[in-house]
Design a protein around this motif. Structure first.
Motif, PDB file in Angstrom:
ATOM      1  N   SER A  11       1.966 -33.556 -11.363  1.00 23.31           N
ATOM      2  CA  SER A  11       1.994 -33.736  -9.921  1.00 23.31           C
ATOM      3  C   SER A  11       1.147 -34.938  -9.541  1.00 23.31           C
ATOM      4  O   SER A  11      -0.002 -35.053  -9.935  1.00 23.31           O
ATOM      5  CB  SER A  11       1.448 -32.488  -9.221  1.00 23.31           C
ATOM      6  N   GLY A  13      -0.079 -37.226  -6.163  1.00 20.75           N
ATOM      7  CA  GLY A  13      -0.231 -37.025  -4.733  1.00 20.75           C
ATOM      8  C   GLY A  13       0.379 -38.098  -3.865  1.00 20.75           C
ATOM      9  O   GLY A  13       0.678 -37.863  -2.722  1.00 20.75           O
ATOM     10  N   ASP A  33      -5.257 -34.792  -1.957  1.00 22.96           N
ATOM     11  CA  ASP A  33      -5.346 -34.072  -3.220  1.00 22.96           C
ATOM     12  C   ASP A  33      -6.786 -33.739  -3.571  1.00 22.96           C
ATOM     13  O   ASP A  33      -7.055 -32.836  -4.359  1.00 22.96           O
ATOM     14  CB  ASP A  33      -4.720 -34.899  -4.344  1.00 22.96           C
ATOM     15  N   SER A  38      -2.163 -27.499  -2.725  1.00 21.09           N
ATOM     16  CA  SER A  38      -1.089 -27.120  -3.628  1.00 21.09           C
ATOM     17  C   SER A  38       0.185 -27.892  -3.295  1.00 21.09           C
ATOM     18  O   SER A  38       0.487 -28.130  -2.128  1.00 21.09           O
ATOM     19  CB  SER A  38      -0.837 -25.612  -3.503  1.00 21.09           C
ATOM     20  N   ARG A  39       0.903 -28.288  -4.322  1.00 27.89           N
ATOM     21  CA  ARG A  39       2.153 -29.022  -4.147  1.00 27.89           C
ATOM     22  C   ARG A  39       3.259 -28.438  -5.016  1.00 27.89           C
ATOM     23  O   ARG A  39       3.005 -27.749  -5.994  1.00 27.89           O
ATOM     24  CB  ARG A  39       1.964 -30.511  -4.494  1.00 27.89           C
ATOM     25  N   ASP A  41       5.667 -29.322  -7.664  1.00 26.53           N
ATOM     26  CA  ASP A  41       5.802 -30.419  -8.624  1.00 26.53           C
ATOM     27  C   ASP A  41       6.947 -30.196  -9.599  1.00 26.53           C
ATOM     28  O   ASP A  41       6.954 -30.723 -10.703  1.00 26.53           O
ATOM     29  CB  ASP A  41       4.492 -30.647  -9.383  1.00 26.53           C
ATOM     30  N   GLY A 230       2.593 -37.979   0.625  1.00 21.88           N
ATOM     31  CA  GLY A 230       2.573 -37.781  -0.817  1.00 21.88           C
ATOM     32  C   GLY A 230       3.969 -37.713  -1.389  1.00 21.88           C
ATOM     33  O   GLY A 230       4.968 -37.686  -0.663  1.00 21.88           O
ATOM     34  N   GLN A 232       5.192 -35.267  -3.519  1.00 21.82           N
ATOM     35  CA  GLN A 232       5.733 -33.928  -3.669  1.00 21.82           C
ATOM     36  C   GLN A 232       5.570 -33.123  -2.381  1.00 21.82           C
ATOM     37  O   GLN A 232       4.615 -33.356  -1.615  1.00 21.82           O
ATOM     38  CB  GLN A 232       5.043 -33.172  -4.817  1.00 21.82           C
ATOM     39  N   LEU A 234       4.438 -30.116   0.057  1.00 23.80           N
ATOM     40  CA  LEU A 234       3.153 -29.436   0.130  1.00 23.80           C
ATOM     41  C   LEU A 234       3.326 -27.932   0.260  1.00 23.80           C
ATOM     42  O   LEU A 234       4.311 -27.451   0.816  1.00 23.80           O
ATOM     43  CB  LEU A 234       2.359 -29.942   1.341  1.00 23.80           C
ATOM     44  N   ARG A 235       2.326 -27.209  -0.239  1.00 21.77           N
ATOM     45  CA  ARG A 235       2.201 -25.771   0.031  1.00 21.77           C
ATOM     46  C   ARG A 235       0.872 -25.592   0.776  1.00 21.77           C
ATOM     47  O   ARG A 235      -0.154 -25.302   0.160  1.00 21.77           O
ATOM     48  CB  ARG A 235       2.213 -24.957  -1.256  1.00 21.77           C
ATOM     49  N   VAL A 242       6.689 -24.129   2.408  1.00 20.99           N
ATOM     50  CA  VAL A 242       6.725 -25.500   1.898  1.00 20.99           C
ATOM     51  C   VAL A 242       6.865 -26.491   3.050  1.00 20.99           C
ATOM     52  O   VAL A 242       7.608 -26.265   4.006  1.00 20.99           O
ATOM     53  CB  VAL A 242       7.905 -25.691   0.917  1.00 20.99           C
TER      54      VAL A 242
END
Length: 363
Positions: A11, A13, A33, A38-39, A41, A230, A232, A234-235, A242
């Motif tokens: 992952s 950022g 990041d 959390s992302r 990925d 970013g 990816q 995001l969470r 998401v």
């Protein structure tokens, strides 16, 4: 059936900038990041990156708004569209045909805007811009809009919520809008985007999650294209909710009607950046921008963007479809792991501490 998820990628950022200044001079700070946000990925197997396609259904009818536009430019054209029966902003069939030819599906986010005279305070009635917006308001329960929503759903397109202008901090209003859209759709609505990208972080996302939405695509800029949030998704709450940062909004590109190559180069740069960084790239094309009379070049550029992404090996679809693919494959892998785990006599899984080590096997 969705493809397996590739999990062998790190992952990343994205760019160092962690703030977005949109067209309304609002600055949104994006969690970095460094805060261990959390992302998502994961990507489908063999996909170089993801491309999520979205359309905000702001104003499907041009109508009397033509009179306002006639005061700005091309008066003869705009007055003609006000007086005849044509509706140049009704582009659903054209978009569906284009995407069907390319073998892709997108998300359409429908707006249930409040009525200026019955739902908003009298102080807002005297603001001219409010009347311009109100003139394009539509009813999602009307026969023609309901028919489009159901046709999109039947054809495999995603129908989502376009939260109204005053809803980002109003959970009850958001819930009412979601419930009304689900009644027309005849099924659940799982995601969407706020009108004008109006977003309060993280309050709006809390509201989305609490009313049952699973994702949001409001984080982005109306004036600049790029991976501001970013590479990816995001969470933000480190759970299944998401956030898909917006990479490209049509109006933020160089005008393809006058500078097509400049607009194409911007898209090419972002596509190759996405492929190099295993990114999930989200784009927004408003349906009215497919009207070649008023927005020349946008329909051609949208087709080129998809075809180029296909050449580069992208997974292409709606944000909801991407999220579902990730969830389904995660569940599949969990089930596979459970089936292949060593089983003790009597059917119980052998605890790891009780399993013989390789040394014990040799002995």
């Amino acid at each position: 059936m969705s493809e397996p998820i590739r999990r062998d990628r790190l992952s990343r950022g994205g760019p160092a900038s962690r703030s977005i200044v949109d067209g309304h001079d609002r600055t949104i700070q994006v969690p970095s990041d460094d805060q261990q946000l959390s992302r998502v990925d994961d990507l489908p197997t063999d996909a170089e990156f993801g491309l999520c396609l979205t359309h905000d259904v702001d104003r499907p009818h041009k109508g009397l708004r033509s009179l306002y536009y006639a005061t700005q430019e091309r008066p003869r054209y705009h007055l003609r569209t006000a007086l005849d029966s044509s509706n140049p902003y009704w582009q659903f069939g054209e978009i569906m045909q284009l995407e069907d030819e390319l073998g892709v599906r997108s998300a359409f986010y429908f707006l249930n805007e409040q009525h200026l005279l019955t739902d908003r305070p009298a102080s807002e009635w005297v603001v001219p811009s409010n009347w311009v917006q109100h003139l394009g308001r539509y009813d999602i329960t009307s026969n023609e809009i309901s028919a489009v929503i159901q046709a999109l759903d039947a054809g495999g397109w995603e129908v989502g919520l376009h939260g109204s202008y005053h809803s980002p901090t109003d959970r009850n209003r958001l819930h009412e809008e979601k419930t009304a859209l689900e009644a027309v759709l005849g099924g659940p609505v799982t995601g969407g985007r706020q009108h004008h990208l109006r977003l309060t972080v993280p309050e709006t996302w809390h509201h989305h999650r609490e009313i049952g939405l699973e994702y949001d695509t409001s984080l982005g800029s109306t004036t600049e294209c790029g991976f501001h949030g970013g590479y990816q998704p995001l969470r933000p709450f480190d759970d299944e909710f998401v956030v898909f940062p917006l990479t490209i909004m049509d109006q933020a590109l160089p005008d393809p009607g006058t500078s097509f190559e400049a607009a194409r180069r911007t898209c090419e740069r972002l596509l190759t950046e996405a492929a190099a960084n295993d990114a999930v790239m989200t784009v927004l094309w408003h349906p009215r921008y497919f009207n070649e009379q008023e927005f020349p070049g946008h329909r051609t550029l949208y087709r080129w963007l998809i075809e180029r992404a296909q050449e580069l090996g992208a997974w292409i679809g709606s944000p909801g479809a991407f999220r579902n693919a990730i969830a389904e494959e995660s569940d599949h892998e969990s089930a596979t792991d459970a089936q292949t785990a060593p089983v003790a006599p009597g059917g119980a899984e052998t605890p790891s501490s009780a399993r013989p080590s390789p040394v014990e096997d040799d002995v």
